[in-house]
Design an enzyme around this catalytic site. Structure first.
Site, PDB file in Angstrom:
ATOM      1  N   ASP A   1      12.785  -2.821  37.539  1.00 22.84           N
ATOM      2  CA  ASP A   1      13.084  -2.997  36.112  1.00 22.84           C
ATOM      3  C   ASP A   1      12.559  -4.319  35.553  1.00 22.84           C
ATOM      4  O   ASP A   1      13.139  -4.898  34.637  1.00 22.84           O
ATOM      5  CB  ASP A   1      14.605  -2.903  35.842  1.00 22.84           C
ATOM      6  CG  ASP A   1      15.163  -1.571  36.291  1.00 22.84           C
ATOM      7  OD1 ASP A   1      14.452  -0.561  36.172  1.00 22.84           O
ATOM      8  OD2 ASP A   1      16.314  -1.551  36.765  1.00 22.84           O
TER       9      ASP A   1
ATOM     10  N   LYS B   1       7.581  -3.248  34.279  1.00 25.43           N
ATOM     11  CA  LYS B   1       6.289  -2.704  34.759  1.00 25.43           C
ATOM     12  C   LYS B   1       5.692  -1.740  33.739  1.00 25.43           C
ATOM     13  O   LYS B   1       4.495  -1.752  33.475  1.00 25.43           O
ATOM     14  CB  LYS B   1       6.480  -1.978  36.111  1.00 25.43           C
ATOM     15  CG  LYS B   1       6.937  -2.894  37.230  1.00 25.43           C
ATOM     16  CD  LYS B   1       7.195  -2.135  38.516  1.00 25.43           C
ATOM     17  CE  LYS B   1       8.383  -1.199  38.429  1.00 25.43           C
ATOM     18  NZ  LYS B   1       9.693  -1.860  38.289  1.00 25.43           N
TER      19      LYS B   1
ATOM     20  N   GLY C   1      12.346   4.247  36.161  1.00 20.50           N
ATOM     21  CA  GLY C   1      12.519   4.421  34.720  1.00 20.50           C
ATOM     22  C   GLY C   1      11.698   3.350  34.037  1.00 20.50           C
ATOM     23  O   GLY C   1      12.018   2.171  34.119  1.00 20.50           O
ATOM     24  N   HIS C   2      10.588   3.751  33.437  1.00 26.25           N
ATOM     25  CA  HIS C   2       9.671   2.793  32.842  1.00 26.25           C
ATOM     26  C   HIS C   2       9.665   2.981  31.327  1.00 26.25           C
ATOM     27  O   HIS C   2       9.407   4.076  30.836  1.00 26.25           O
ATOM     28  CB  HIS C   2       8.258   2.974  33.433  1.00 26.25           C
ATOM     29  CG  HIS C   2       8.201   2.696  34.907  1.00 26.25           C
ATOM     30  ND1 HIS C   2       7.068   2.855  35.662  1.00 26.25           N
ATOM     31  CD2 HIS C   2       9.161   2.249  35.768  1.00 26.25           C
ATOM     32  CE1 HIS C   2       7.333   2.521  36.924  1.00 26.25           C
ATOM     33  NE2 HIS C   2       8.586   2.162  37.009  1.00 26.25           N
TER      34      HIS C   2
ATOM     35  N   GLN D   1       9.889   0.645  41.337  1.00 23.59           N
ATOM     36  CA  GLN D   1      10.848  -0.239  42.024  1.00 23.59           C
ATOM     37  C   GLN D   1      10.270  -1.661  42.136  1.00 23.59           C
ATOM     38  O   GLN D   1       9.472  -2.046  41.304  1.00 23.59           O
ATOM     39  CB  GLN D   1      11.247   0.323  43.398  1.00 23.59           C
ATOM     40  CG  GLN D   1      12.106   1.588  43.318  1.00 23.59           C
ATOM     41  CD  GLN D   1      11.307   2.864  43.120  1.00 23.59           C
ATOM     42  OE1 GLN D   1      10.360   3.139  43.834  1.00 23.59           O
ATOM     43  NE2 GLN D   1      11.678   3.680  42.135  1.00 23.59           N
TER      44      GLN D   1
END
Ligand code: GDP
Ligand code: IMO
Ligand code: MG
Length: 430
Positions: free
Chosen positions: A13, A16, A40-41, A224
Site C-alpha cells: 500500500d 504502487k 489493491g491498487h 504487496q
C-alpha cells in the site's frame, strides 16, 4: 532504454498503483508478476478513481497492453467481476489490451474457504490475510496439484487433475470437520467460467520476449511489499509469494537481464495491515493523525491500517534485497503540519545496536527503534508539482531519507492525483 520494475519497499500500500499509472504513459506493456487479488491498487485520474486488484494498472490507458504473468495466482471469477466493474467505469477491456499467462495457477473457492477457515481457527495462528485464497493456491502450485488456466481449454482432461487436487483437500477438510467436495462441483466451477477467461490466455513468456526484442518498453508492476516477501519479509506474517524485484523475471518468464531499473515505492511514513511485527508502530495521537490524514484503510478489505514513523532501517534493507536503484517517495503531504517527525535509523536489541531487522521472529518483536527527531515544516507539500514548491524543511527530510536508505529519491508524490508527482530522475532513461 531500461525496462522498469516497480516494487513495494515496505509492507504494501505504498502507492504502487499511482506510480505505475503515472509511469505507464511511457510504457507499451504493464505486467503483474506475483500475488493476486489480495492487491489493491488505487489510481486517481481527474474525477475517476480506479481500484484494481488483478488488472495491471496500465489497463486504464488505451494504448497499453496489460499482462498477467505466470507468477500470479488467478481467481477467474474475481478477474471477470473486476473486468465488469472497470468496464462500467468506461475502460474497455478485451484481448487487445489484456493477456493472461496460460500457465498461471488458478484460485478456486476451496482455497478461499480454507484461507478463511485457518484465519478464524486456533488463537495465535492468525496472519491477518485478505482471505482471498492466495496462500492455499500457492501451496497447491508448489505441491504440483494446482489447476492452471490452460487446463480450462481441455475440459475432457480435467477429471484426473481435480481428483488429484481433491485427494489433498478432502483429507484436510475431513480434519477440519468440513463436508467433502465432489469432483463435479469443481468441474462445474471451472467450466462455468472458462468461456469468459480463456479469450485472454496467451504464451506470455514468448509475447514478452518478442516485445523486448522489438524495443518495446515493459513496466513490471509488483504487488504487496518487500517486507511481505515469503523469504525476506517478517515471516510468518507475510504473503505467500516472493515480492522482491527478482521475482519480476521468474513471474513473467523473462531472464533477469530484462528487468532493468528497480524503482522501490515507499511512503514517507510506514503502514501495515494484518498481524506481525512493526517496530515503529504508533499507538498515540500521532499514529491516529497519520491514519486519518492518509486515509489509511485497506483498498481490498477496508481494514484500518496500522501506522508509524518512517523506518529507514527497514527500507535500507529492502533497497538491498530488491536491488533498488531509486525510490518513489509517496504521501509526503500526509506529514504536513506535524511539529516533529521521527525517523528510525537503527534498532536496539537487548543492548546491541543493529543496522537491520533480524530474521528471527522473537528478535523482530523485541527490537526497539532508535530515532532521529526532525523538525516538521510550515506550509504545505500537498499537490506540489515541482521541487521549488516544497518547504525547505521538507526537502531536508527527503534528503535525510536518501542518505539513510542508501538510494536516491527519483520521484516524489504529493497527492493521490496522477499528476501531483515530482520527477527527479526518469527510471526509463536510466
Ligand atoms: P498500492 O497498493 O501500493 O497501490 O497502494 P494503495 O492504492 O493500496 O494505497 C495508497 C493510497 O494512497 C491510495 O488511496 C492512493 O490514492 C493514495 N496515495 C498515493 N500517493 C499519494 C500521495 O502522494 N499522497 C496522498 N495523500 N495519497 C496518496
Ligand atoms: P498491495 O499490492 C498490504 C498482507 C495481508 C496479510 C498478509 C498475507 O495493495 O500493496 P495474503 O492474503 O496475501 O495471504 O495476506 O499480507 N497483504 C497486503 N498488505 N497491501 C497488499 O497489497 C497486501 N496483500 C497482502 O494483510 O498481512
Ligand atoms: Mg494496496
Amino acid at each position: 532504454m531500461a525496462n522498469v520494475v516497480v516494487v513495494g519497499a515496505q509492507w504494501g500500500d505504498e502507492g504502487k498503483g499511482k506510480i505505475v499509472d503515472w509511469l505507464s504513459e511511457q510504457a507499451d506493456i504493464v505486467v503483474r508478476f506475483q500475488g493476486g487479488h489480495n492487491a489493491g491498487h488505487t489510481l486517481v485520474v481527474g474525477s475517476n478513481v480506479y481500484k484494481l486488484s488483478l488488472l495491471p494498472s496500465g489497463v486504464v490507458r488505451p494504448n497499453t497492453l496489460g499482462v498477467i504473468g505466470n507468477g500470479v495466482v488467478l481467481d477467474p471469477y474475481a478477474l471477470v467481476s473486476e473486468i465488469e466493474r472497470i468496464t462500467g467505469q468506461g475502460v474497455e477491456v478485451s484481448r487487445k489490451n489484456l493477456r493472461v499467462a496460460d500457465n498461471a495457477t488458478l484460485i478456486l473457492s476451496l482455497h478461499r474457504e480454507l484461507d478463511a477457515l485457518r484465519e478464524d481457527g486456533a488463537p495465535g495462528t492468525k496472519i491477518g490475510t485478505t482471505k482471498r485464497g492466495i496462500g492455499p493456491a500457492y501451496e497447491d502450485k508448489v505441491g504440483r496439484r494446482a489447476i492452471r488456466l490452460m487446463d480450462l481449454s481441455e475440459p475432457d482432461n480435467l477429471g484426473p487433475k481435480i481428483e488429484r487436487l481433491l485427494a489433498h483437500h478432502n483429507a484436510l477438510r475431513r480434519g477440519f470437520g468440513l463436508p467433502e467436495i465432489a469432483e463435479k462441483t469443481i468441474y462445474d466451477e471451472l467450466t462455468g467460467i472458462a468461456d469468459k477467461v480463456l479469450p485472454y490466455q496467451d504464451t506470455v513468456w514468448r509475447l514478452l520476449d518478442e516485445a523486448r526484442r522489438a524495443g518495446k518498453r515493459i513496466l513490471f508492476e509488483g504487488a504487496q511489499g518487500a517486507l511481505l516477501d515469503v523469504d525476506h519479509g517478517t515471516y510468518p506474517f507475510v504473503t505467500s509469494s516472493n515480492t522482491v524485484a527478482g521475482q519480476a523475471a521468474t513471474g513473467s518468464g523473462l531472464g533477469p537481464g530484462a528487468v532493468g531499473y528497480v524503482l522501490g515505492i515507499a511512503k514517507a511514513y510506514t503502514t501495515r495491515v494484518g498481524e506481525g511485527p512493526f517496530p515503529t508502530e504508533l499507538f498515540d495521537e500521532d499514529g491516529r493523525l497519520i491514519g486519518e490524514r492518509g486515509h489509511e484503510f485497506g483498498t481490498v478489505t477496508g481494514r484500518q491500517r496500522r501506522c508509524g514513523w518512517f523506518d529507514a532501517c527497514l527500507v535500507r534493507q529492502t533497497v538491498r534485497t530488491s536491488g533498488i536503484d531509486g525510490i518513489a517517495l509517496t504521501k509526503l503531504d500526509v506529514l504536513d503540519g506535524f511539529k516533529e517527525i521521527r525517523i528510525c535509523t537503527a534498532y536496539d536489541l537487548d543492548g546491541t545496536r543493529l543496522d537491520h531487522l533480524p530474521a528471527s521472529q522473537g528478535a523482530q518483536q523485541r527490537v526497539v527503534p532508535v530515532y532521529e527527531t526532525f523538525q516538521g515544516w510550515e506550509g504545505t507539500t500537498a499537490g506540489a508539482r515541482s521541487w521549488s514548491e516544497l518547504p525547505a524543511q521538507a526537502i531536508k527530510y527527503v534528503r535525510r531519507i536518501e542518505e539513510l536508505i542508501g538510494a536516491p529519491v527519483a520521484l516524489l508524490s504529493t497527492s493521490p492525483e496522477r499528476d501531483d508527482t515530482i520527477l527527479m530522475h526518469n527510471p526509463f532513461e536510466d
